[in-house]
Write a protein that holds these residues in place. Structure first.
Motif, mmCIF file in Angstrom:
data_model
loop_
_atom_site.group_PDB
_atom_site.id
_atom_site.type_symbol
_atom_site.label_atom_id
_atom_site.label_comp_id
_atom_site.label_asym_id
_atom_site.label_seq_id
_atom_site.Cartn_x
_atom_site.Cartn_y
_atom_site.Cartn_z
ATOM 1 N N GLY A 167 0.818 -1.196 0.000
ATOM 2 C CA GLY A 167 0.000 0.000 0.000
ATOM 3 C C GLY A 167 0.858 1.254 0.000
ATOM 4 N N THR A 168 0.203 2.385 -0.059
ATOM 5 C CA THR A 168 0.942 3.650 -0.146
ATOM 6 C C THR A 168 1.626 4.021 1.166
ATOM 7 O OG1 THR A 168 -1.102 4.861 0.380
ATOM 8 C CG2 THR A 168 -0.562 4.561 -1.957
ATOM 9 N N GLY A 169 1.375 3.255 2.199
ATOM 10 C CA GLY A 169 2.047 3.492 3.469
ATOM 11 C C GLY A 169 3.341 2.701 3.618
ATOM 12 N N LEU A 170 3.830 2.107 2.530
ATOM 13 C CA LEU A 170 5.093 1.373 2.556
ATOM 14 C C LEU A 170 6.193 2.231 3.184
ATOM 15 C CD1 LEU A 170 6.964 -0.994 1.695
ATOM 16 C CD2 LEU A 170 7.161 0.137 -0.545
ATOM 17 N N GLY A 171 6.950 1.642 4.108
ATOM 18 C CA GLY A 171 7.962 2.409 4.825
ATOM 19 C C GLY A 171 9.088 2.907 3.944
ATOM 20 N N ALA A 172 9.727 1.975 3.208
ATOM 21 C CA ALA A 172 10.873 2.377 2.382
ATOM 22 C C ALA A 172 11.172 1.304 1.360
ATOM 23 C CB ALA A 172 12.099 2.622 3.258
ATOM 24 N N VAL A 173 11.905 1.704 0.333
ATOM 25 C CA VAL A 173 12.475 0.764 -0.623
ATOM 26 C C VAL A 173 13.986 0.934 -0.581
ATOM 27 C CG1 VAL A 173 10.462 0.720 -2.126
ATOM 28 C CG2 VAL A 173 12.274 2.398 -2.551
ATOM 29 N N ARG A 174 14.692 -0.160 -0.827
ATOM 30 C CA ARG A 174 16.157 -0.099 -0.832
ATOM 31 C C ARG A 174 16.682 -0.435 -2.209
ATOM 32 N NH1 ARG A 174 20.837 -3.516 0.708
ATOM 33 N NH2 ARG A 174 19.503 -5.270 1.341
ATOM 34 N N ILE A 175 17.650 0.366 -2.657
ATOM 35 C CA ILE A 175 18.305 0.171 -3.946
ATOM 36 C C ILE A 175 19.767 -0.164 -3.676
ATOM 37 C CG2 ILE A 175 18.827 1.190 -6.189
ATOM 38 C CD1 ILE A 175 16.619 3.300 -5.510
ATOM 39 N N ASP A 176 20.235 -1.284 -4.228
ATOM 40 C CA ASP A 176 21.571 -1.782 -3.892
ATOM 41 C C ASP A 176 22.480 -1.931 -5.107
ATOM 42 O OD1 ASP A 176 23.425 -2.869 -1.921
ATOM 43 O OD2 ASP A 176 23.090 -4.820 -2.863
ATOM 44 N N SER A 177 22.095 -1.398 -6.245
ATOM 45 C CA SER A 177 22.940 -1.541 -7.433
ATOM 46 C C SER A 177 22.534 -0.523 -8.487
ATOM 47 C CB SER A 177 22.819 -2.964 -8.006
ATOM 48 O OG SER A 177 21.468 -3.234 -8.375
ATOM 49 N N GLY A 178 23.359 -0.430 -9.523
ATOM 50 C CA GLY A 178 23.066 0.450 -10.638
ATOM 51 C C GLY A 178 23.536 1.870 -10.422
ATOM 52 N N ASP A 179 23.137 2.743 -11.337
ATOM 53 C CA ASP A 179 23.445 4.169 -11.229
ATOM 54 C C ASP A 179 22.510 4.764 -10.185
ATOM 55 O OD1 ASP A 179 23.577 6.933 -11.533
ATOM 56 O OD2 ASP A 179 23.864 6.847 -13.705
ATOM 57 N N LEU A 180 22.984 4.860 -8.965
ATOM 58 C CA LEU A 180 22.118 5.228 -7.848
ATOM 59 C C LEU A 180 21.473 6.590 -8.027
ATOM 60 C CD1 LEU A 180 24.221 3.911 -4.824
ATOM 61 C CD2 LEU A 180 22.299 2.798 -5.989
ATOM 62 N N LEU A 181 22.195 7.539 -8.605
ATOM 63 C CA LEU A 181 21.641 8.879 -8.812
ATOM 64 C C LEU A 181 20.442 8.810 -9.755
ATOM 65 C CD1 LEU A 181 21.816 11.952 -8.443
ATOM 66 C CD2 LEU A 181 23.429 12.010 -10.356
ATOM 67 N N LEU A 182 20.625 8.128 -10.875
ATOM 68 C CA LEU A 182 19.557 8.016 -11.872
ATOM 69 C C LEU A 182 18.394 7.183 -11.345
ATOM 70 C CD1 LEU A 182 18.484 8.418 -14.753
ATOM 71 C CD2 LEU A 182 19.794 6.386 -15.439
ATOM 72 N N VAL A 183 18.716 6.030 -10.770
ATOM 73 C CA VAL A 183 17.668 5.129 -10.301
ATOM 74 C C VAL A 183 16.866 5.772 -9.170
ATOM 75 C CG1 VAL A 183 17.189 2.890 -9.240
ATOM 76 C CG2 VAL A 183 18.952 3.079 -11.014
ATOM 77 N N ALA A 184 17.522 6.497 -8.284
ATOM 78 C CA ALA A 184 16.806 7.142 -7.176
ATOM 79 C C ALA A 184 15.792 8.150 -7.696
ATOM 80 C CB ALA A 184 17.803 7.816 -6.234
ATOM 81 N N HIS A 185 16.170 8.938 -8.687
ATOM 82 C CA HIS A 185 15.227 9.915 -9.264
ATOM 83 C C HIS A 185 14.029 9.199 -9.889
ATOM 84 C CE1 HIS A 185 16.939 13.907 -8.767
ATOM 85 N NE2 HIS A 185 18.151 13.392 -8.962
ATOM 86 N N ARG A 186 14.296 8.134 -10.615
ATOM 87 C CA ARG A 186 13.209 7.401 -11.272
ATOM 88 C C ARG A 186 12.283 6.743 -10.244
ATOM 89 N NH1 ARG A 186 16.507 4.427 -16.262
ATOM 90 N NH2 ARG A 186 16.652 6.290 -17.628
ATOM 91 N N VAL A 187 12.864 6.185 -9.212
ATOM 92 C CA VAL A 187 12.058 5.525 -8.187
ATOM 93 C C VAL A 187 11.219 6.545 -7.425
ATOM 94 C CG1 VAL A 187 12.189 4.257 -6.002
ATOM 95 C CG2 VAL A 187 13.548 3.515 -7.958
#
Length: 448
Positions: free
Chosen positions: A254-274
């Motif tokens: 649901g929209t109350g999800l606490g957090a997502v974790r990203i552990d690979s890739g171009d973190l700057l780009l992926v973070a913006h997209r996520v």
């Protein structure tokens, strides 16, 4: 509280063998020559900071106090020394009754230091002080290196919290010490449960890629985690396809999800997209945590990214390229005889190659400018100038063999934040540079 009293498996019954053999052979020879009982002063300092660093961070003081209290030669230790023929019977008899009975002064934990700073001063007889050299240096060199790296990382992170998660990248006991030092340097939490149990550091952790791979689908894995840990958990979204994982994560939690974790890739780009995707799905309060071989430079590069927290492992527990602080433990003064009233005589090593030292029992003070910002580290022998009397840095840690300055770890953490804030702004620059304030010597002392 003495954390050694907790009786953890990571503790040891005695720290007496956390030393080098020549400490004991020096003791044996000094007992033979009649010089062992001469009153002596040893000091811990570093001649230089790691290349490019602007300041150092004192960490491990609390562990040193525990180590000094536990420095006991029990029957098993004495038997080992006897069987190896390391020292003779007279020395073994002396060691059997060893208890440090001197005084220790030092920069309080969390304080910053500079080249030449008398970070710790150990006073007593030569015999009782010389034995502590290796254990004191091993703790301070390791913990201060980790704390310095942590401080740089927390400065780069700003208000975003840092998670220490380097236990799997170092020795299992060093991991506990590293977590403690990282907390002093500004990290908020740790993944290491031993560190949480022993030092009260907040612990965090949810799942790894193995948990996702265990299940028949990513959705099944997310559902199992949410069912067990609740909607506020952190879901790892880069096992397969990040975009699909984020969509599934919000559908499951649901929209109350606490957090997502990203552990690979171009973190700057992926973070913006996520972040854009989460907002579009209505999960505007869901946080983004990034991991993946971060150091202070990578953290700084993500300052403009929509990241809420960082997890750091390898680079932290290895001091971000500088795993030691290069501290030394040197005799700087000793009495002319074994008479307790004999005056102290300054002594110093004089040699080529930059390994000279400064003789004399020292004080240290930090001079501030008109705005209350540090402008110099002043080190001297003899009387302290009146204008520096209330700016002295050394505090009493051990008096007559008894610890007098044990404190909560949060006190050291808060002290570091205040000490770093009191330095010139250039202290937090990540570019290479000289120490942010100079070291000045007074009362005839001169540094090399």
């Amino acid at each position: 509280m003495n954390t050694a009293d907790l009786g953890l498996p990571v503790d040891v019954p005695s720290t007496a063998l956390f030393t080098d053999q020549y400490e004991l052979t020096m003791l044996m020879a000094a007992l033979e020559s009649g010089t062992a009982e001469r009153r002596s002063v040893f000091e811990v300092f570093t001649r230089r900071l790691p290349n490019g660093r602007r300041y150092g961070v004192v960490a491990g003081t609390g562990r040193v106090l525990d180590a000094v209290e536990n420095f006991r030669f029990d029957a098993g230790v004495l038997r080992f020394l006897r069987e190896r023929g390391i020292v003779g019977e007279e020395t073994l008899e002396w060691l059997a009754g060893y208890r440090f009975s001197g005084d220790i002064w030092g920069y309080p934990e969390g304080e910053v230091y500079f080249p030449g700073s008398p970070i710790m001063r150990v006073e007593g007889t030569f015999a009782e002080c010389v034995l502590l050299e290796t254990v004191i240096l091993s703790i301070l060199n390791h913990d201060s290196a980790i704390a310095a790296a942590a401080s740089r990382m927390s400065s780069a992170a700003g208000d975003r919290p840092l998670i220490e998660m380097g236990a799997r990248r170092t020795h299992e006991l060093a991991a506990v010490a590293a977590s403690r030092a990282a907390y002093v340097g500004g990290f908020a939490t740790t993944s290491d449960l031993a560190a949480g149990f022993r030092y009260g550091i907040p612990t965090v952790g949810t799942s790894a890629h193995a948990f996702t791979l265990l299940h028949d689908s990513e959705r099944d894995a997310f559902q199992a985690q949410v069912n067990t840990l609740g909607q506020g958990t952190t879901l790892l979204v880069d096992t397969y396809d990040v975009t699909e994982a984020v969509r599934t994560a919000v559908e499951v939690a649901g929209t109350g999800l606490g957090a997502v974790r990203i552990d690979s890739g171009d973190l700057l780009l992926v973070a913006h997209r996520v972040r854009q995707q989460l907002d579009e799905l209505g999960a505007t309060d869901t946080k983004i945590i990034v991991t993946s071989d971060l150091d202070e430079y990578a953290i700084a590069s993500l300052a403009a990214a929509p990241v809420d927290a960082y997890g750091v492992g390898t680079q932290l527990v290895t001091g971000s390229g500088h795993p030691t602080s290069s501290m030394v433990y040197k005799l700087v003064a000793r009495a002319e005889s074994a008479d307790p009233k004999a005056p102290l005589v300054p002594v110093a090593k004089k040699s080529s190659g930059g390994k000279t030292s400064v003789g004399g029992r020292k004080w240290a003070a930090r001079r501030l400018d008109a705005h209350g910002i540090a402008e110099a580290e002043v080190i001297g022998t003899g009387p302290v100038p009146g204008d520096l009397a209330d700016r002295q840095l050394l505090v009493e840690l051990v008096k007559g063999g008894e610890v007098v300055a044990r404190e909560p770890l949060d006190a050291a953490r808060d002290r570091h934040a205040a000490a770093r804030a009191g330095l010139p702004m250039s202290a937090t620059q990540l570019s290479r540079g000289e120490p942010v304030i100079p070291t000045e010597y007074a009362h005839g002392a001169s540094g090399s």
